[in-house]
Design an enzyme around this catalytic site. Structure first.
Site, mmCIF file in Angstrom:
data_model
loop_
_atom_site.group_PDB
_atom_site.id
_atom_site.type_symbol
_atom_site.label_atom_id
_atom_site.label_comp_id
_atom_site.label_asym_id
_atom_site.label_seq_id
_atom_site.Cartn_x
_atom_site.Cartn_y
_atom_site.Cartn_z
ATOM 1 N N LYS A 170 20.791 13.378 -13.718
ATOM 2 C CA LYS A 170 21.529 12.109 -13.679
ATOM 3 C C LYS A 170 22.791 12.182 -12.831
ATOM 4 O O LYS A 170 23.303 13.256 -12.520
ATOM 5 C CB LYS A 170 21.837 11.640 -15.096
ATOM 6 N N ARG A 198 14.654 15.010 -22.681
ATOM 7 C CA ARG A 198 13.854 14.204 -21.748
ATOM 8 C C ARG A 198 14.177 14.699 -20.340
ATOM 9 O O ARG A 198 15.288 14.510 -19.861
ATOM 10 C CB ARG A 198 14.215 12.729 -21.911
HETATM 11 N N1 HH2 Z 1 17.046 7.715 -19.284
HETATM 12 C C1 HH2 Z 1 16.302 7.010 -18.414
HETATM 13 C C2 HH2 Z 1 15.147 6.340 -18.853
HETATM 14 N N2 HH2 Z 1 14.751 6.406 -20.139
HETATM 15 N N3 HH2 Z 1 15.063 7.205 -22.330
HETATM 16 C C3 HH2 Z 1 15.779 7.904 -23.212
HETATM 17 N N4 HH2 Z 1 15.369 7.985 -24.501
HETATM 18 N N5 HH2 Z 1 16.930 8.566 -22.854
HETATM 19 C C4 HH2 Z 1 17.397 8.532 -21.575
HETATM 20 O O1 HH2 Z 1 18.471 9.124 -21.299
HETATM 21 C C5 HH2 Z 1 16.649 7.791 -20.598
HETATM 22 C C6 HH2 Z 1 15.468 7.121 -21.024
HETATM 23 C C7 HH2 Z 1 16.698 6.941 -16.989
HETATM 24 O O2 HH2 Z 1 16.131 7.969 -16.256
HETATM 25 P P1 HH2 Z 1 14.778 7.889 -15.386
HETATM 26 O O3 HH2 Z 1 13.628 7.353 -16.174
HETATM 27 O O4 HH2 Z 1 14.548 9.236 -14.819
HETATM 28 O O5 HH2 Z 1 15.122 6.922 -14.208
HETATM 29 P P2 HH2 Z 1 14.869 5.359 -13.999
HETATM 30 O O6 HH2 Z 1 15.487 4.614 -15.125
HETATM 31 O O7 HH2 Z 1 15.508 5.071 -12.669
HETATM 32 O O8 HH2 Z 1 13.377 5.125 -13.977
#
Ligand code: HH2
Length: 268
Positions: free
Chosen positions: A204, A239
């Site tokens: 992040k 995650r």
């Molecule tokens: N962060 C993201 C998405 N889902 N779910 C949980 N439970 N906790 C988190 O910290 C979290 C999450 C954001 O990351 P990512 O899916 O990699 O990116 P994007 O939102 O751009 O798809």
């Protein structure tokens, strides 16, 4: 929990897995590398991301869930804020709903209850499009804790059993660098909620702020450092994008914390 984003615009793996066959193949690799949970998402929630329609989100995630269902010993998770998406995803083989809005959709609790599914309730202040515009807290840890406690109470009142619920402080969701650091530093406070903790710090942007590394995929070392810290403080679910690397960290850190190899009895 391995991240599997089937989106064009996720901050780290956006666009990599638009072809469902590639997404399924990557999910199988994550599982083989030791992921216990695969978190399939069809909507980016990165700061500034545009919302996606139910139809578009389902188009993205259903073929992937269908391709992965039946994988042995793997829990399939659907990363969505929409009850309509969760309902279809649970029918298609998902077992867990990962909701970054902690059931803001009024129908979400009913969908989870009816399916007998589990759910991650994550803290997010505001909406992805605007959440990073000057977020403020007096005491971020206390406020996140209170909000998550209320989310658990609301979910239980709507009939979701407490044992089905996990909580997540939502690193980067309506939080500045100092807020993320306070939440990580004081993770044990969240244990007072009495539910297993899930944490998403992988790659992040706060890690970019700390290290100067602008490319998310090159923030793996910093992500692993935070994973080690979180495991030592009792986080149950990490995650992450980098499953084999995180597995190594968890194996080493838990053995050192225990003072003996896994499988050996105390004092052996
Ligand atoms: N962060 C993201 C998405 N889902 N779910 C949980 N439970 N906790 C988190 O910290 C979290 C999450 C954001 O990351 P990512 O899916 O990699 O990116 P994007 O939102 O751009 O798809």
């Amino acid at each position: 929990m391995g991240v599997l984003n089937v989106t064009p615009d996720s901050f780290s793996d956006g666009g990599l897995f638009r072809d469902p066959r590639r997404a399924v193949a990557w999910g199988r690799r994550l599982a083989a590398a030791g992921a216990d949970i695969l978190d399939v998402g069809g909507e980016s929630t990165r700061p500034g991301a545009a919302p996606v329609s139910v139809a578009e989100e389902l188009d993205r995630v259903l073929p992937v869930l269908e391709g992965l269902r039946g994988l042995r010993d793997v829990v399939l998770s659907i990363d969505t804020r929409k009850a309509a998406v969760a309902r279809e995803a649970l029918r298609a083989g998902a077992h867990l709903v990962n909701d970054v809005s902690a059931f803001r959709d009024p129908e979400m609790a009913g969908v989870v209850r009816a399916a007998g599914a589990g759910a991650v309730l994550m803290h997010m202040r505001g909406e992805p499009r605007t959440m990073q515009r000057d977020p403020r807290y007096d005491d971020v840890v206390a406020e996140v804790c209170t909000a998550l406690r209320e989310a658990v109470v609301r979910a239980r009142a709507a009939g979701v059993p407490e044992e089905a619920l996990l909580v997540d402080p939502g690193i980067g969701f309506g939080k500045r660098l100092e807020h993320n650091l306070q939440l990580l530093h004081r993770l044990p406070v969240l244990r007072s909620l009495g539910r297993p903790l899930c944490l998403g710090a992988s790659r992040k942007s706060f890690l970019g702020q700390l290290t100067g590394e602008e490319v998310p995929a090159r923030r793996v070392p910093a992500s692993l450092g935070v994973a080690a810290w979180a495991v030592l403080l009792g986080v149950e679910i990490l995650r992450v994008h980098d499953v084999p690397e995180t597995r190594q960290v968890v194996a080493a850190v838990t053995a050192v914390a225990r003072g003996r190899p896994s499988g050996e009895e105390a004092g052996a």
